[in-house]
Scaffold this active site. Structure first.
Site: not given
Ligand code: NAD
Length: 376
Positions: A207, A105, A205, A203
């Site tokens: 996902v 990573k 975002g 969250g």
């Molecule tokens: P992203 O950045 O698109 O979304 C994260 C969201 O969390 C954002 O909307 C942000 O505003 C919100 N956020 C941040 N701090 C916060 C808080 N304190 N309270 C509430 N909301 C908060 O990221 P993502 O790609 O959706 O990934 C989310 C999680 O899933 C991460 O931990 C990432 O490592 C994990 N993940 C993602 C993937 C993927 O395919 N994108 C795969 C495996 C794991």
């Protein structure tokens, strides 16, 4: 503050590059979260504004594969710890999902909204090119498909790209989490549908939003929080979701708590406040410490280990690197196996009275040891 003393330099790509790449494995080994990582690299480019760490944890099953996170860590030590923990998680994730990759990573220490310039990304592409053969990367928090495409134009060891066919991994991750939540509910309540099941999503975002779409589609009642008020408002209007404050979501009156933001939210301090009987979400490292899974178990809360339930994205990006290239149908078949693996973990954990993350780690280690024992 840690410093990279007596760094070992790796060759950077031919031509003029201002990138300096140092082997900081020795430095990293002083941190608590170091776990026999094979190699840790620090890339710095003062001219182009890059500070990045790539941690290669274990390559017994294949070259290191893991996303790149862009995040403004408060210190170098915090960034290094993040890279160490996340890369270790990738080793387990690949092994449990049966993928021919090791764990790695990277983190770029920067604010994705303000610092992620083309110059910074081109410096990072130089770093990736130098690590070709040992590290493949793609999206994570703060790194988009457009960024992956930009990097892929400069170096081949980038996946999750438009050209490679897999594109945005997030909806695939979300689908795996969706199936995993259903498997956890089945484990605790027996067969049933999602109608009226209360799910607190932290969250919204890439996902979290896609997960809400699927959950809403099957009648779940959503409770949501995000630091971005607009996303919360949209979720309220599109899904009829109930918004709560960001510091209240973990203790929301829900059946399932789905962490889909950053890590460390489930801790000794927050576990007593949980009302949900299941913790199952996309976030990597949602537990502050490994032993928090035992604390959850002791409260009768079922924990779906992060790297098992959120493996959909990895499966999707890894498919791009398979011989013959990306195959959507084969990818989704592998994602459909996530709830099967989870159910097996839940069963073994219950039968042996052990935390689910111990059982998941055991399965991962069994696969890694088997690969090591195989003649080269
Ligand atoms: P992203 O950045 O698109 O979304 C994260 C969201 O969390 C954002 O909307 C942000 O505003 C919100 N956020 C941040 N701090 C916060 C808080 N304190 N309270 C509430 N909301 C908060 O990221 P993502 O790609 O959706 O990934 C989310 C999680 O899933 C991460 O931990 C990432 O490592 C994990 N993940 C993602 C993937 C993927 O395919 N994108 C795969 C495996 C794991």
């Amino acid at each position: 503050m840690l410093h990279a003393t007596e760094p070992r330099k790796l060759k950077v790509p031919a031509g003029k590059s201002t990138l300096v790449l140092d082997d900081i494995t020795e430095v990293a080994s002083k941190l608590q979260d170091f776990d026999q990582h094979e190699q840790v690299w620090l890339g710095r480019d003062a001219e182009r504004g890059l500070t990045a760490i790539a941690a290669i944890h274990n390559t017994a099953l294949g070259p290191g594969l893991g996303g790149t996170r862009v995040w403004p860590h408060e210190s170098f030590e915090a960034a290094l710890t993040d890279a160490l923990r996340l890369s270790r998680g990738m080793t387990y994730k690949s092994a449990v999902a049966g993928m021919p990759f090791g764990g790695a990573k990277a983190v770029i220490v920067a604010d994705a909204k303000t610092d992620k310039t083309p110059e910074l990304l081109s410096a990072y592409a130089d770093m990736l090119a130098a690590l070709e053969g040992q590290f493949y990367t793609g999206e994570d928090v703060g790194l988009t498909v457009a960024d992956a495409d930009f990097l892929r134009e400069r170096t081949p060891n980038v996946t999750g790209t438009t050209k490679g066919g897999s594109g945005n991994p997030s909806p695939v991750t979300a689908h795996g989490v969706f199936l995993g939540i259903k498997a956890a509910l089945k484990q605790q309540r027996g067969p049933g549908d999602l109608v009226g099941v209360r799910i607190a999503v932290q969250g919204l975002g890439s996902v979290g939003w896609a997960l809400c779409e699927e959950l809403h589609g099957e009648g779940a009642k959503l409770i949501v929080a995000d630091i971005d008020a607009q996303r919360v408002e949209r979720a309220a209007s599109e899904f009829g979701a109930t918004p709560v404050a960001t510091d209240a979501i973990i203790a929301a009156e829900a059946d399932v708590f789905a962490p889909c933001a950053l890590g460390g939210v489930v801790s000794e301090a927050t576990i007593p406040t949980l009302k949900a009987a299941i913790v199952a979400g996309a976030a990597n490292n949602p537990l502050a410490r490994h032993e928090d899974a035992r604390r959850l178990m002791e409260r009768g809360i079922l924990y779906a280990p992060d790297y098992v339930i959120n493996a959909g994205g990895l499966i999707n990006v890894a498919a791009e690197l398979a011989p013959g290239g990306y195959d959507r149908a084969a990818t989704m078949t592998k994602v459909a196996a996530i709830p099967v693996t989870l159910s097996a973990i839940f069963e073994r954990a219950q039968a042996q009275g052990r935390p689910t993350n111990d059982v998941a780690a055991e399965i991962a280690m069994e696969r890694i040891e088997k690969a090591k024992a195989r003649p080269a």
